[in-house]
Design an enzyme around this catalytic site. Sequence first.
Site, mmCIF file in Angstrom:
data_model
loop_
_atom_site.group_PDB
_atom_site.id
_atom_site.type_symbol
_atom_site.label_atom_id
_atom_site.label_comp_id
_atom_site.label_asym_id
_atom_site.label_seq_id
_atom_site.Cartn_x
_atom_site.Cartn_y
_atom_site.Cartn_z
ATOM 1 N N CYS A 70 -14.449 38.444 9.455
ATOM 2 C CA CYS A 70 -14.002 39.496 8.536
ATOM 3 C C CYS A 70 -13.637 40.794 9.220
ATOM 4 C CB CYS A 70 -15.050 39.736 7.460
ATOM 5 S SG CYS A 70 -16.599 40.501 8.053
ATOM 6 N N HIS A 108 -20.090 42.687 5.777
ATOM 7 C CA HIS A 108 -18.722 42.251 5.504
ATOM 8 C C HIS A 108 -17.822 43.471 5.410
ATOM 9 C CE1 HIS A 108 -15.487 39.763 4.064
ATOM 10 N NE2 HIS A 108 -15.409 40.405 2.909
ATOM 11 N N ASP A 124 -8.748 40.980 0.654
ATOM 12 C CA ASP A 124 -9.764 40.379 1.530
ATOM 13 C C ASP A 124 -9.214 39.082 2.114
ATOM 14 O OD1 ASP A 124 -12.010 39.401 2.797
ATOM 15 O OD2 ASP A 124 -13.379 39.927 1.176
#
Length: 264
Positions: A70, A108, A124
Amino acid sequence: MTPAQIDAYLRRLGAKYPATPTVDALRELHLRHLQTVPFENLSVHLGEEIVLEENRLLDKVIGGGRGGFCYELNGLFGALLAALGFDVELLAARVHGDDGQLGIPYDHLALRVRTVDGDVWLADVGFGTHSHYPLAYGERGEQEDPGGTFRVVAAGPDAADLDVVRNGKPEYRLETRPRVLGDFVAGAWWQSTSPVSRFTRSLVCSRLTDDGGRITLSGRDLTVTGADGTREVRELATDEEVLAVYRERFGIELEAVPTVREAA
């Protein structure tokens, strides 16, 4: 990000330079990113240093044809969007575990993106299985997406944080205060070194397929998931098969098959 780097990034995605930073342009870039840049943690097990700096990430993902997790994927995608004229803010989140507990701070990284028409979106491209398109950040009802039914809701009656929910299950708790990429360095270090991190305990390389399904290589297990949810799993018998899948299905050239490294 230089014009040449932007062009190279867009070539990797198979996307044209958007004339204006609209929601349609954001949706296309988001989907193409998921289809072309794999979510993978190979660096953790190949002994490669993970550096959260724009040029180092460009060298890895664009120059080296790799993916990342991420911090790398959303960090770099955010830089691309900003270079294309979008208003981008980095947000920290804590992932909900299977036991219902929240993960570490800076667990994250996700993106809050404003388009030219003033709409605000949660983008995302670094969570693995997630929404195919950005989610409306301010919408509190259900949002239908090829990846499932999503909601972005307040984490509690008096909470400033937001829970991102997929198919009725909370995925992560989002802080609304903007961050910078350097804020995530400690989280990335923990994820790539801690023996209890999910990234040190297993190998994963996964991307969305053009038909809306997903292909995932976990060690030697290859899983092909159809857009209808059907799954085919098979174990690859030889190193040559494994390397061929990395090369042909993910665009990643490796000299040897990665194996799970024992965490320090």
